[in-house]
Write an enzyme that holds these catalytic residues in place. Sequence first.
Site, PDB file in Angstrom:
ATOM      1  N   HIS A  35      44.395  35.284  43.695  1.00 23.72           N
ATOM      2  CA  HIS A  35      43.586  34.331  44.462  1.00 23.72           C
ATOM      3  C   HIS A  35      43.603  32.988  43.735  1.00 23.72           C
ATOM      4  O   HIS A  35      44.266  32.843  42.695  1.00 23.72           O
ATOM      5  CB  HIS A  35      42.155  34.866  44.645  1.00 23.72           C
ATOM      6  CG  HIS A  35      41.488  35.288  43.358  1.00 23.72           C
ATOM      7  ND1 HIS A  35      41.164  34.392  42.372  1.00 23.72           N
ATOM      8  CD2 HIS A  35      41.118  36.511  42.893  1.00 23.72           C
ATOM      9  CE1 HIS A  35      40.593  35.023  41.368  1.00 23.72           C
ATOM     10  NE2 HIS A  35      40.564  36.329  41.643  1.00 23.72           N
ATOM     11  N   HIS A  38      43.176  32.844  39.880  1.00 24.13           N
ATOM     12  CA  HIS A  38      44.401  33.121  39.114  1.00 24.13           C
ATOM     13  C   HIS A  38      45.340  31.903  39.177  1.00 24.13           C
ATOM     14  O   HIS A  38      45.954  31.525  38.181  1.00 24.13           O
ATOM     15  CB  HIS A  38      45.150  34.315  39.711  1.00 24.13           C
ATOM     16  CG  HIS A  38      44.382  35.608  39.689  1.00 24.13           C
ATOM     17  ND1 HIS A  38      44.090  36.317  40.827  1.00 24.13           N
ATOM     18  CD2 HIS A  38      43.863  36.324  38.671  1.00 24.13           C
ATOM     19  CE1 HIS A  38      43.417  37.409  40.519  1.00 24.13           C
ATOM     20  NE2 HIS A  38      43.264  37.448  39.212  1.00 24.13           N
ATOM     21  N   LEU A 185      35.414  33.359  42.778  1.00 21.67           N
ATOM     22  CA  LEU A 185      36.520  34.116  43.367  1.00 21.67           C
ATOM     23  C   LEU A 185      36.811  35.323  42.490  1.00 21.67           C
ATOM     24  O   LEU A 185      36.775  35.245  41.269  1.00 21.67           O
ATOM     25  CB  LEU A 185      37.773  33.245  43.478  1.00 21.67           C
ATOM     26  CG  LEU A 185      37.654  32.001  44.350  1.00 21.67           C
ATOM     27  CD1 LEU A 185      39.008  31.336  44.515  1.00 21.67           C
ATOM     28  CD2 LEU A 185      37.069  32.330  45.724  1.00 21.67           C
ATOM     29  N   SER A 186      37.061  36.441  43.150  1.00 23.32           N
ATOM     30  CA  SER A 186      37.346  37.687  42.426  1.00 23.32           C
ATOM     31  C   SER A 186      38.128  38.596  43.359  1.00 23.32           C
ATOM     32  O   SER A 186      37.887  38.598  44.577  1.00 23.32           O
ATOM     33  CB  SER A 186      36.020  38.363  42.039  1.00 23.32           C
ATOM     34  OG  SER A 186      36.251  39.716  41.724  1.00 23.32           O
ATOM     35  N   ARG A 188      37.731  41.567  43.606  1.00 22.10           N
ATOM     36  CA  ARG A 188      36.769  42.535  44.145  1.00 22.10           C
ATOM     37  C   ARG A 188      36.042  42.013  45.384  1.00 22.10           C
ATOM     38  O   ARG A 188      35.458  42.800  46.128  1.00 22.10           O
ATOM     39  CB  ARG A 188      35.742  42.916  43.077  1.00 22.10           C
ATOM     40  CG  ARG A 188      36.297  43.782  41.957  1.00 22.10           C
ATOM     41  CD  ARG A 188      35.234  44.008  40.913  1.00 22.10           C
ATOM     42  NE  ARG A 188      35.768  44.584  39.693  1.00 22.10           N
ATOM     43  CZ  ARG A 188      35.857  45.879  39.456  1.00 22.10           C
ATOM     44  NH1 ARG A 188      35.451  46.745  40.352  1.00 22.10           N
ATOM     45  NH2 ARG A 188      36.352  46.322  38.312  1.00 22.10           N
TER      46      ARG A 188
END
Length: 280
Positions: A35, A38, A185-186, A188
């Site tokens: 995402h 990253h 943002l993750s 998960r």
Amino acid sequence: MQTIIARSLPSLKKNLNNLKKNQKVGLVPTMGCIHDGHLALVKKCKKSKYFTIVTIFVNPAQFNNQKDLEKYPSQEKKDLEMLKQYNVDLIFIPKARQMYPAGYSTYIKEITFSDVLCGKHRKNHFSGVLTIVLKLFLIVQPYAAFFGEKDFQQLFLIKKMVKDLNIGVKIIGIPTVRDSYGLALSSRNKLLKGRDLEIAKKIYLNFKKIRYLNYKHIKDIELYLKKELKNSGLNNLEYLEVRDSNSLNKPKHIRNGKKLRVFIAVYVGGVRLIDNYKLN
Ligand code: AMP
């Protein structure tokens, strides 16, 4: 230049051997499901003109719960497309048995800061993190490696390991990338369904409230935030703590010069989310 994809250690080594002399390597370790968080690390690495290596490896050693490992999201095809668009030079996607062959038994253990915050609730988590990061450092021998402040304790422990073990890798931390509501943002977040996403967005909204409050004692901030989070539907807290950003210690009072940060782990609809927020 075309992005190289290496799926084995020999293939990675071969490509590293082909690098020009003096070409500096930048490493961006990830667990995939790429995402914009990253990609911020990738952008920073590319900007420094390093030969940019992104690793995608869901590291079993850092999961204390088998179910959590099994449901960790993955989207390899999409990840490769995104990373290629960002002109990543090499993507390393090893299999678990390559990183941890049968009989594997050597792990890194940090003994002071690994059992607080996330470490208190995820036994051996940071031992797994530090082990894979050190292995990647030894295999890739990067000049620099990039990590997100989203996982602040992880970044802290990696910096500590590099200092304690005299590892010659430059560690670069990147601020947390958030969506327009402030949700960190993750990977998960993909597991959040319906109303849970709305509830998750309240984490940051509540963090922001603290700026406008004047407190003398850390405990009071924690109590206030816990109450506000609960009122927002965030009632399954694993921990909420204010700590010193530089030392990760827990001060009692708010004194000038101390850099404070609030840390949270909370379950929303069964999904464990973590975040942290700089208070001053
Ligand atoms: P992960 O794939 O979740 O293990 O994350 C890989 C790297 O990306 C770690 O250094 C994370 O701290 C970083 N990262 C994950 N989410 C974010 C974010 N929202 N902002 C900045 N960095 C992030």
